[in-house]
Design a protein around this motif. Sequence first.
Motif, PDB file in Angstrom:
ATOM      1  N   UNK A 227       1.013  -1.169   0.021  1.00 57.10           N
ATOM      2  CA  UNK A 227       0.009  -0.065   0.125  1.00 57.10           C
ATOM      3  C   UNK A 227       0.893   1.188   0.000  1.00 57.10           C
ATOM      4  N   UNK A 228       0.719   2.132  -0.905  1.00 58.31           N
ATOM      5  CA  UNK A 228       1.529   3.464  -1.150  1.00 58.31           C
ATOM      6  C   UNK A 228       0.325   4.608  -0.642  1.00 58.31           C
ATOM      7  N   UNK A 229       0.656   5.423   0.164  1.00 62.12           N
ATOM      8  CA  UNK A 229      -0.243   6.534   0.590  1.00 62.12           C
ATOM      9  C   UNK A 229       0.406   7.743   0.396  1.00 62.12           C
ATOM     10  N   UNK A 230      -0.373   8.862   0.247  1.00 67.47           N
ATOM     11  CA  UNK A 230       0.034  10.216   0.178  1.00 67.47           C
ATOM     12  C   UNK A 230      -0.449  11.133   1.089  1.00 67.47           C
ATOM     13  N   UNK A 231       0.023  12.138   1.321  1.00 64.47           N
ATOM     14  CA  UNK A 231      -0.662  13.385   2.235  1.00 64.47           C
ATOM     15  C   UNK A 231      -1.843  14.138   1.350  1.00 64.47           C
TER      16      UNK A 231
END
Length: 156
Positions: free
Chosen positions: A151-155
């Motif tokens: 899983x890759x998240x961003x602000x």
Amino acid sequence: MKKRHLKFPLTRSLTVMLFVLLAMGACKSKKKVVEAEPEPAPVEEPAPAPEPEPEQPSAEEVAVGKLENYFDAVANASNIQSANNTIREALGMFSNQNTPVLIVIHEESGVKDYDEPTTIERYLNYLKDTRKNLNFISDIRMDGSGKVTELELRRR
């Protein structure tokens, strides 16, 4: 002379009436010709192409939607027990509890800088503790069985 004078208007009126009759006759004949012409055969328009069915969301899109809901539910849980139950449900979507979660903190020219890597279990507990969901899912990787493997998240 009177005869001649009388004859002139009579001839003139007859001539005018003759032209009027011819003009009216010509108009009627045009109408008859127009009416008499058969209507052109209806051109069969090709049936409109059936509207394409709305595209079904992919497995990744469905998983992203569910995970975003889980993340919001954990962050906004009214009590710890409710948050823990939601965490248990969310962990069921992952291949294991140690699935990596990468948070992008900066990207320039296609090169991404990540915050310290964490696991999904730690991230969900972080959401429970801070009660704030400041990230959104930017990339998801799944295995063949439909479980999330990364899983890759961003602000926001």
